[in-house]
Design a protein around this motif. Sequence first.
Motif, PDB file in Angstrom:
ATOM      1  N   LEU A  14      32.479  62.511   3.237  1.00 30.83           N
ATOM      2  CA  LEU A  14      31.384  62.116   4.118  1.00 30.83           C
ATOM      3  C   LEU A  14      30.078  62.800   3.712  1.00 30.83           C
ATOM      4  O   LEU A  14      29.002  62.195   3.759  1.00 30.83           O
ATOM      5  CB  LEU A  14      31.719  62.463   5.570  1.00 30.83           C
ATOM      6  N   HIS A  15      30.191  64.069   3.297  1.00 30.39           N
ATOM      7  CA  HIS A  15      29.004  64.807   2.880  1.00 30.39           C
ATOM      8  C   HIS A  15      28.375  64.169   1.639  1.00 30.39           C
ATOM      9  O   HIS A  15      27.159  63.955   1.587  1.00 30.39           O
ATOM     10  CB  HIS A  15      29.366  66.264   2.606  1.00 30.39           C
ATOM     11  N   LYS A  16      29.202  63.876   0.636  1.00 34.53           N
ATOM     12  CA  LYS A  16      28.688  63.281  -0.597  1.00 34.53           C
ATOM     13  C   LYS A  16      28.113  61.884  -0.349  1.00 34.53           C
ATOM     14  O   LYS A  16      27.212  61.436  -1.072  1.00 34.53           O
ATOM     15  CB  LYS A  16      29.797  63.212  -1.649  1.00 34.53           C
ATOM     16  N   SER A  17      28.642  61.205   0.655  1.00 34.68           N
ATOM     17  CA  SER A  17      28.168  59.854   0.965  1.00 34.68           C
ATOM     18  C   SER A  17      26.922  59.871   1.845  1.00 34.68           C
ATOM     19  O   SER A  17      26.354  58.805   2.130  1.00 34.68           O
ATOM     20  CB  SER A  17      29.275  59.065   1.673  1.00 34.68           C
ATOM     21  N   GLU A  60      38.720  54.047   8.048  1.00 33.17           N
ATOM     22  CA  GLU A  60      39.701  54.624   7.121  1.00 33.17           C
ATOM     23  C   GLU A  60      40.187  55.986   7.617  1.00 33.17           C
ATOM     24  O   GLU A  60      41.368  56.339   7.470  1.00 33.17           O
ATOM     25  CB  GLU A  60      39.076  54.774   5.732  1.00 33.17           C
ATOM     26  N   MET A  61      39.268  56.749   8.252  1.00 34.02           N
ATOM     27  CA  MET A  61      39.631  58.068   8.757  1.00 34.02           C
ATOM     28  C   MET A  61      40.084  58.033  10.220  1.00 34.02           C
ATOM     29  O   MET A  61      40.287  59.084  10.833  1.00 34.02           O
ATOM     30  CB  MET A  61      38.434  59.017   8.596  1.00 34.02           C
ATOM     31  N   ASP A  62      40.221  56.838  10.757  1.00 34.31           N
ATOM     32  CA  ASP A  62      40.718  56.635  12.125  1.00 34.31           C
ATOM     33  C   ASP A  62      39.868  57.411  13.146  1.00 34.31           C
ATOM     34  O   ASP A  62      40.393  58.105  14.026  1.00 34.31           O
ATOM     35  CB  ASP A  62      42.186  57.068  12.227  1.00 34.31           C
ATOM     36  N   LEU A  63      38.546  57.255  13.038  1.00 37.54           N
ATOM     37  CA  LEU A  63      37.636  58.017  13.888  1.00 37.54           C
ATOM     38  C   LEU A  63      37.071  57.217  15.059  1.00 37.54           C
ATOM     39  O   LEU A  63      36.289  57.759  15.854  1.00 37.54           O
ATOM     40  CB  LEU A  63      36.464  58.561  13.051  1.00 37.54           C
ATOM     41  N   ASP A  79      39.345  69.015   4.529  1.00 37.50           N
ATOM     42  CA  ASP A  79      38.230  69.412   3.670  1.00 37.50           C
ATOM     43  C   ASP A  79      37.837  68.260   2.743  1.00 37.50           C
ATOM     44  O   ASP A  79      36.648  68.048   2.463  1.00 37.50           O
ATOM     45  CB  ASP A  79      38.610  70.641   2.842  1.00 37.50           C
ATOM     46  N   GLU A  80      38.823  67.548   2.257  1.00 39.58           N
ATOM     47  CA  GLU A  80      38.549  66.427   1.347  1.00 39.58           C
ATOM     48  C   GLU A  80      37.768  65.329   2.066  1.00 39.58           C
ATOM     49  O   GLU A  80      36.822  64.760   1.499  1.00 39.58           O
ATOM     50  CB  GLU A  80      39.868  65.869   0.814  1.00 39.58           C
TER      51      GLU A  80
END
Length: 262
Positions: A231-234, A188-191, A225-226
């Motif tokens: 990712l942090h919350k997950s 989703e974040m194209d990483l 930041d969003e």
Amino acid sequence: MANLVAVDNQNHLTTRVDPDKSELHGAGLHLLPVVVSEFTQVGLQYPIVLTKKGDTGQFVFAAMLGFEAGENLFWQNESWQGVYLPLQIRRQPFFIEKVEKNAGSDTDTAGEEGDYIVCMDTSSPTICFDVSSGIGDDTGSGDSSEKGLPLFDETGHDSEYFLQVKECLSQLLSGELDNQRLLDHLQEMDLLQSMSLDITFENQQTRKVTGLYTIDQQKLAKLTDEQVLTLHKSGLFAPIYTFIASQGQIHTLIDLKNKQLA
């Protein structure tokens, strides 16, 4: 070819398994599927990469064990030399199957439709004795019924070994969901980006490895930041950086290959 049968305490009360022989199932594998929950242990010795299933194109996290099909550089002197043995090898010869009700079948003997049941590959070399079915090796000195570890006790309850097997299978089952959750965020974040390895060994032999994927660290550093908060919350930053750091272990593979060629 695997011959899977559902495990139960009637047909397999006397079955015994030698877990030390589970390593044999990894002797000819150069890529081995792994799950997020074992990234930390895997990454200390094996490179973790992404590859795609040939039939579906689905991404799979895998420990890289060699540079070509059939090459496991950690398999030496007929044994696994790695400190950590991944779950996919430790669970052998057992698998998880989902019960599906088919015409003419009786699911009552194996569980309700939608349940998961434990199956066993009766062709596995880990099965050393089964009085009821004749499975396994009944040769050699001594009482063959004492070889290996039992699946059940005399009353039909799960043995300590079989409980450990079920825990391993449960970790793999939940791991599939964890893997997909991580993959969904990465895509989703194209990483994701493709990677190829051009390696020259000490004897000047060269090898080009393709079909692998990794995380684009430049794009990772430019997340909003969003996205970072998501990712942090997950709880996904730890496995992401473990995944990236593990690829330094490719040098371990090169060293093992150099020693083999020498």
